[in-house]
Design a protein around this motif. Sequence first.
Motif, PDB file in Angstrom:
ATOM      1  N   GLN A 144       0.839  -1.193   0.000  1.00 11.76           N
ATOM      2  CA  GLN A 144       0.000   0.000   0.000  1.00 11.76           C
ATOM      3  C   GLN A 144       0.878   1.248   0.000  1.00 11.76           C
ATOM      4  OE1 GLN A 144      -1.623   1.144   3.746  1.00 11.76           O
ATOM      5  NE2 GLN A 144      -3.437   2.138   2.898  1.00 11.76           N
ATOM      6  N   VAL A 145       0.427   2.255  -0.718  1.00 14.55           N
ATOM      7  CA  VAL A 145       1.016   3.586  -0.615  1.00 14.55           C
ATOM      8  C   VAL A 145       0.047   4.443   0.179  1.00 14.55           C
ATOM      9  CG1 VAL A 145       1.784   5.641  -1.849  1.00 14.55           C
ATOM     10  CG2 VAL A 145       2.239   3.382  -2.809  1.00 14.55           C
ATOM     11  N   LEU A 146       0.504   4.957   1.301  1.00 13.42           N
ATOM     12  CA  LEU A 146      -0.323   5.804   2.159  1.00 13.42           C
ATOM     13  C   LEU A 146       0.007   7.266   1.883  1.00 13.42           C
ATOM     14  CD1 LEU A 146      -2.287   6.260   4.486  1.00 13.42           C
ATOM     15  CD2 LEU A 146      -0.387   5.909   6.081  1.00 13.42           C
ATOM     16  N   ASP A 147      -1.002   8.002   1.464  1.00  9.46           N
ATOM     17  CA  ASP A 147      -0.855   9.433   1.197  1.00  9.46           C
ATOM     18  C   ASP A 147      -1.002  10.200   2.509  1.00  9.46           C
ATOM     19  OD1 ASP A 147      -0.885  12.023   0.295  1.00  9.46           O
ATOM     20  OD2 ASP A 147      -2.700  11.828  -0.905  1.00  9.46           O
ATOM     21  N   CYS A 148       0.075  10.833   2.941  1.00  8.70           N
ATOM     22  CA  CYS A 148       0.059  11.593   4.189  1.00  8.70           C
ATOM     23  C   CYS A 148      -0.181  13.081   3.959  1.00  8.70           C
ATOM     24  CB  CYS A 148       1.381  11.402   4.940  1.00  8.70           C
ATOM     25  SG  CYS A 148       1.690   9.699   5.428  1.00  8.70           S
ATOM     26  N   GLY A 149      -0.308  13.483   2.691  1.00  6.00           N
ATOM     27  CA  GLY A 149      -0.521  14.887   2.378  1.00  6.00           C
ATOM     28  C   GLY A 149       0.780  15.654   2.231  1.00  6.00           C
ATOM     29  N   ASN A 150       0.691  16.789   1.563  1.00  6.94           N
ATOM     30  CA  ASN A 150       1.837  17.682   1.384  1.00  6.94           C
ATOM     31  C   ASN A 150       3.011  16.976   0.696  1.00  6.94           C
ATOM     32  OD1 ASN A 150       2.991  20.242   1.560  1.00  6.94           O
ATOM     33  ND2 ASN A 150       3.939  19.822   3.551  1.00  6.94           N
ATOM     34  N   GLY A 151       2.696  16.058  -0.222  1.00  8.65           N
ATOM     35  CA  GLY A 151       3.731  15.374  -0.984  1.00  8.65           C
ATOM     36  C   GLY A 151       4.495  14.306  -0.223  1.00  8.65           C
ATOM     37  N   MET A 152       3.969  13.867   0.912  1.00  7.51           N
ATOM     38  CA  MET A 152       4.634  12.842   1.714  1.00  7.51           C
ATOM     39  C   MET A 152       3.843  11.536   1.630  1.00  7.51           C
ATOM     40  SD  MET A 152       5.948  14.935   5.056  1.00  7.51           S
ATOM     41  CE  MET A 152       7.093  13.619   5.419  1.00  7.51           C
ATOM     42  N   TYR A 153       4.587  10.433   1.440  1.00  4.50           N
ATOM     43  CA  TYR A 153       3.964   9.118   1.271  1.00  4.50           C
ATOM     44  C   TYR A 153       4.735   8.075   2.067  1.00  4.50           C
ATOM     45  CZ  TYR A 153       2.151  11.658  -2.762  1.00  4.50           C
ATOM     46  OH  TYR A 153       1.573  12.602  -3.571  1.00  4.50           O
ATOM     47  N   ILE A 154       4.007   7.033   2.476  1.00  6.05           N
ATOM     48  CA  ILE A 154       4.626   5.873   3.115  1.00  6.05           C
ATOM     49  C   ILE A 154       4.279   4.655   2.268  1.00  6.05           C
ATOM     50  CG2 ILE A 154       4.788   4.447   5.185  1.00  6.05           C
ATOM     51  CD1 ILE A 154       3.674   6.813   6.773  1.00  6.05           C
ATOM     52  N   VAL A 155       5.291   3.856   1.934  1.00  4.32           N
ATOM     53  CA  VAL A 155       5.063   2.627   1.179  1.00  4.32           C
ATOM     54  C   VAL A 155       5.168   1.448   2.143  1.00  4.32           C
ATOM     55  CG1 VAL A 155       5.834   1.148  -0.712  1.00  4.32           C
ATOM     56  CG2 VAL A 155       5.986   3.641  -0.942  1.00  4.32           C
ATOM     57  N   PHE A 156       4.066   0.716   2.276  1.00  3.97           N
ATOM     58  CA  PHE A 156       4.044  -0.486   3.103  1.00  3.97           C
ATOM     59  C   PHE A 156       4.127  -1.704   2.198  1.00  3.97           C
ATOM     60  CE2 PHE A 156       1.643   2.592   5.697  1.00  3.97           C
ATOM     61  CZ  PHE A 156       2.306   2.480   6.912  1.00  3.97           C
ATOM     62  N   TYR A 157       5.135  -2.528   2.406  1.00  2.34           N
ATOM     63  CA  TYR A 157       5.243  -3.772   1.636  1.00  2.34           C
ATOM     64  C   TYR A 157       6.362  -4.607   2.251  1.00  2.34           C
ATOM     65  CZ  TYR A 157       5.164  -6.874  -2.460  1.00  2.34           C
ATOM     66  OH  TYR A 157       5.035  -7.965  -3.300  1.00  2.34           O
ATOM     67  N   PRO A 158       6.094  -5.839   2.667  1.00  2.00           N
ATOM     68  CA  PRO A 158       7.157  -6.674   3.231  1.00  2.00           C
ATOM     69  C   PRO A 158       8.238  -6.937   2.185  1.00  2.00           C
ATOM     70  CG  PRO A 158       4.981  -7.612   3.655  1.00  2.00           C
ATOM     71  CD  PRO A 158       4.796  -6.521   2.654  1.00  2.00           C
ATOM     72  N   GLY A 159       9.485  -7.021   2.629  1.00  2.00           N
ATOM     73  CA  GLY A 159      10.583  -7.311   1.717  1.00  2.00           C
ATOM     74  C   GLY A 159      10.489  -8.699   1.119  1.00  2.00           C
ATOM     75  N   ARG A 160      11.194  -8.922   0.024  1.00  2.00           N
ATOM     76  CA  ARG A 160      11.129 -10.210  -0.676  1.00  2.00           C
ATOM     77  C   ARG A 160      11.529 -11.370   0.219  1.00  2.00           C
ATOM     78  NH1 ARG A 160      14.391 -10.606  -6.187  1.00  2.00           N
ATOM     79  NH2 ARG A 160      12.820  -9.011  -6.675  1.00  2.00           N
ATOM     80  N   GLU A 161      12.614 -11.217   0.970  1.00  2.00           N
ATOM     81  CA  GLU A 161      13.074 -12.297   1.836  1.00  2.00           C
ATOM     82  C   GLU A 161      12.080 -12.537   2.973  1.00  2.00           C
ATOM     83  OE1 GLU A 161      15.607 -15.404   2.897  1.00  2.00           O
ATOM     84  OE2 GLU A 161      15.455 -14.189   1.076  1.00  2.00           O
ATOM     85  N   GLU A 162      11.502 -11.472   3.492  1.00  2.00           N
ATOM     86  CA  GLU A 162      10.493 -11.596   4.552  1.00  2.00           C
ATOM     87  C   GLU A 162       9.283 -12.364   4.041  1.00  2.00           C
ATOM     88  OE1 GLU A 162       8.304  -8.618   7.789  1.00  2.00           O
ATOM     89  OE2 GLU A 162       9.226  -7.799   5.977  1.00  2.00           O
ATOM     90  N   ARG A 163       8.861 -12.059   2.821  1.00  2.00           N
ATOM     91  CA  ARG A 163       7.716 -12.782   2.245  1.00  2.00           C
ATOM     92  C   ARG A 163       8.068 -14.245   2.006  1.00  2.00           C
ATOM     93  NH1 ARG A 163       7.997  -8.465  -1.272  1.00  2.00           N
ATOM     94  NH2 ARG A 163       8.167  -9.831  -3.102  1.00  2.00           N
ATOM     95  N   ARG A 164       9.277 -14.485   1.561  1.00  2.00           N
ATOM     96  CA  ARG A 164       9.678 -15.860   1.246  1.00  2.00           C
ATOM     97  C   ARG A 164       9.708 -16.729   2.497  1.00  2.00           C
ATOM     98  NH1 ARG A 164      13.876 -19.322   1.023  1.00  2.00           N
ATOM     99  NH2 ARG A 164      15.262 -17.900   2.153  1.00  2.00           N
ATOM    100  N   ARG A 165      10.187 -16.176   3.596  1.00  2.00           N
ATOM    101  CA  ARG A 165      10.337 -16.954   4.821  1.00  2.00           C
ATOM    102  C   ARG A 165       9.047 -17.086   5.636  1.00  2.00           C
ATOM    103  NH1 ARG A 165      15.510 -17.859   6.655  1.00  2.00           N
ATOM    104  NH2 ARG A 165      17.203 -16.907   5.447  1.00  2.00           N
TER     105      ARG A 165
END
Length: 240
Positions: free
Chosen positions: A63-84
Amino acid sequence: MPDIDALPVSPAIRTALDCAIQSVLGRIYAQQALGRCATYAIVGARVLSEVLKHPYYPVCGGQVLDCGNGMYIVFYPGREERRRARRLGDMRDYHCWIQAQRKCAGSTRTRIEIVDFAARHDRASAEMLGVPFERASDLDYLWVWEDVQALAFPDSLRSHPDMRSRRPAWQWVDEKCTRLLLDMQAAQPGFYRQLSEAVIASLGEHASPANSASTLLTPQFRLRLPELRQHAGSLVGLHA
């Protein structure tokens, strides 16, 4: 001429459904609502499928979370985290929401309907990570066509590492994350059934002539409303 971007569920009914879901989950998780997107997605999908007579599915990914004023947070587990990962709780930074496919009238084309009842916690998520939340408005819930939502995707994020191999999107489904979400649902079928029935009972309380929400309930559920309402009161303090 019909509005092709009109959602298949009226604003009044969308709000009644959100109020019913929040009245149950917000009460049960009053002290720890943040991070419960999986429960919101599982219970929400079950309730929508039953009440709206159309299949809705819980999904999980980034998910990309729009925090406003051009600021964003990208939530996504890393590839190795997903694999394990062997269960959903083995990962961090995932997000869960609800999707449905809808056929376009007079066409073979389909559109994806996105519903997120956990959007009310966007501000708390940003503040937990120390990111200023300056978005103009807080959402109680998100209910939108995926293609319409994508039109507002910021150019500044198109080169983000998690976006390079996929089309720009505010949320994207990951097969492994979704499988673990469904495993979580399958591990406690009775728990999620009880929550869903409690929400449907609450929907009867939030119904009014203005939103006609109660008319969406099947005769089976309308007959069981007194029993379900009594049972819903006993769910406070119940946690997955």
